[in-house]
Write an enzyme that holds these catalytic residues in place. Sequence first.
Site, PDB file in Angstrom:
ATOM      1  N   GLY A  49       0.777  -1.252   0.000  1.00  0.00           N
ATOM      2  CA  GLY A  49       0.000   0.000   0.000  1.00  0.00           C
ATOM      3  C   GLY A  49       0.799   1.286   0.000  1.00  0.00           C
ATOM      4  N   ASP A 104       0.934   3.383   4.453  1.00  0.00           N
ATOM      5  CA  ASP A 104      -0.145   4.113   3.769  1.00  0.00           C
ATOM      6  C   ASP A 104      -1.241   4.528   4.741  1.00  0.00           C
ATOM      7  OD1 ASP A 104      -0.750   1.428   4.182  1.00  0.00           O
ATOM      8  OD2 ASP A 104      -1.746   1.130   2.268  1.00  0.00           O
ATOM      9  N   ASP A 107      -5.346   1.468  10.347  1.00  0.00           N
ATOM     10  CA  ASP A 107      -6.749   1.192  10.618  1.00  0.00           C
ATOM     11  C   ASP A 107      -6.835   0.713  12.075  1.00  0.00           C
ATOM     12  OD1 ASP A 107      -9.365   0.488  10.509  1.00  0.00           O
ATOM     13  OD2 ASP A 107      -9.127  -1.174   9.122  1.00  0.00           O
ATOM     14  N   PHE A 156     -13.777   2.751   4.369  1.00  0.00           N
ATOM     15  CA  PHE A 156     -12.785   2.156   3.475  1.00  0.00           C
ATOM     16  C   PHE A 156     -12.421   3.125   2.354  1.00  0.00           C
ATOM     17  CE2 PHE A 156     -11.169  -0.677   0.204  1.00  0.00           C
ATOM     18  CZ  PHE A 156     -10.318  -1.470   0.948  1.00  0.00           C
TER      19      PHE A 156
HETATM   20  P1  IMP Z   1      -4.200  -2.256  10.297  1.00  0.00           P
HETATM   21  O1  IMP Z   1      -3.231  -3.373  10.560  1.00  0.00           O
HETATM   22  O2  IMP Z   1      -5.607  -2.631  10.703  1.00  0.00           O
HETATM   23  O3  IMP Z   1      -3.781  -0.935  10.886  1.00  0.00           O
HETATM   24  O4  IMP Z   1      -4.330  -2.094   8.749  1.00  0.00           O
HETATM   25  C1  IMP Z   1      -3.266  -1.684   8.060  1.00  0.00           C
HETATM   26  C2  IMP Z   1      -3.231  -2.123   6.614  1.00  0.00           C
HETATM   27  O5  IMP Z   1      -4.480  -2.538   6.087  1.00  0.00           O
HETATM   28  C3  IMP Z   1      -2.811  -0.913   5.832  1.00  0.00           C
HETATM   29  O6  IMP Z   1      -1.430  -0.883   5.712  1.00  0.00           O
HETATM   30  C4  IMP Z   1      -3.517  -1.099   4.521  1.00  0.00           C
HETATM   31  O7  IMP Z   1      -2.671  -1.774   3.630  1.00  0.00           O
HETATM   32  C5  IMP Z   1      -4.744  -1.893   4.848  1.00  0.00           C
HETATM   33  N1  IMP Z   1      -5.924  -0.989   4.987  1.00  0.00           N
HETATM   34  C6  IMP Z   1      -6.473  -0.519   6.121  1.00  0.00           C
HETATM   35  N2  IMP Z   1      -7.520   0.284   5.880  1.00  0.00           N
HETATM   36  C7  IMP Z   1      -7.640   0.331   4.534  1.00  0.00           C
HETATM   37  C8  IMP Z   1      -8.542   1.032   3.635  1.00  0.00           C
HETATM   38  O8  IMP Z   1      -9.455   1.778   4.028  1.00  0.00           O
HETATM   39  N3  IMP Z   1      -8.307   0.835   2.315  1.00  0.00           N
HETATM   40  C9  IMP Z   1      -7.310   0.031   1.825  1.00  0.00           C
HETATM   41  N4  IMP Z   1      -6.462  -0.620   2.622  1.00  0.00           N
HETATM   42  C10 IMP Z   1      -6.619  -0.482   3.963  1.00  0.00           C
HETATM   43 MG    MG Z   2      -0.168  -0.792   4.224  1.00  0.00          MG
END
Ligand code: IMP
Ligand code: MG
Length: 189
Positions: A49, A104, A107, A156
């Site tokens: 990402g 990127d 979340d 998203f």
């Molecule tokens: P986390 O581990 O839940 O913080 O998610 C992190 C990863 O999930 C990011 O590095 C993104 O690659 C992907 N991600 C999280 N939210 C989104 C979104 O809204 N769109 C696309 N990819 C996302």
């Molecule tokens: Mg990412």
Amino acid sequence: MADKIKLHDRTFKSYLSEDRIQERVQVLGLKISDDYQDKQPLFLSILNGSFLFAADLVRAFEGDCEVSFVKLASYDGLKSKGKIKKRIGLEVDLKDRHVILVEDIIDSGQTLHEFLPDLKKMKPASISIAVLLLKPNSVKYPFDIEYLGFEIPDKFVVGYGMDYDGLGRNLPSIYQLKTKKKKKKGKKK
Ligand code: IMP
Ligand code: MG
């Protein structure tokens, strides 16, 4: 920038324009240049990402730096699967290096929460985090983010490196998932 786009079965609406993103990335790049004036940082981009954000951020950095990549993944379609897979590992020695992690979007924060201890084991001189987008309402694992692009609602998004099931990464701007409007209850025709 188109008002709406369709990827697979979903519609997305325009959210952050290319100009706004570029402007913000330049500001972050200059701030990092200032903070690392006397150092030679290593930007560590988390694939897939962050590839566009990292490309723009390192070009906005004024000074000598190195760039490297790791590939981590947790997302499947619109949802996090909760388990991080390391698909391509680290190829550089981080010992005594000033590392700037480039991500990127945060979340839940799980990706970084699982990855940071691995990094710390390699004994870098310092670690800071550069993230383009943060969803503050979904973060389960908070940590300090030194360089943040934008805080966004818990919806998203795609574009500028981020995908929905493989599509959308090449878009220069960012789009947000369009949710269906709920029908008002009790209204009969
Ligand atoms: P986390 O581990 O839940 O913080 O998610 C992190 C990863 O999930 C990011 O590095 C993104 O690659 C992907 N991600 C999280 N939210 C989104 C979104 O809204 N769109 C696309 N990819 C996302
Ligand atoms: Mg990412």
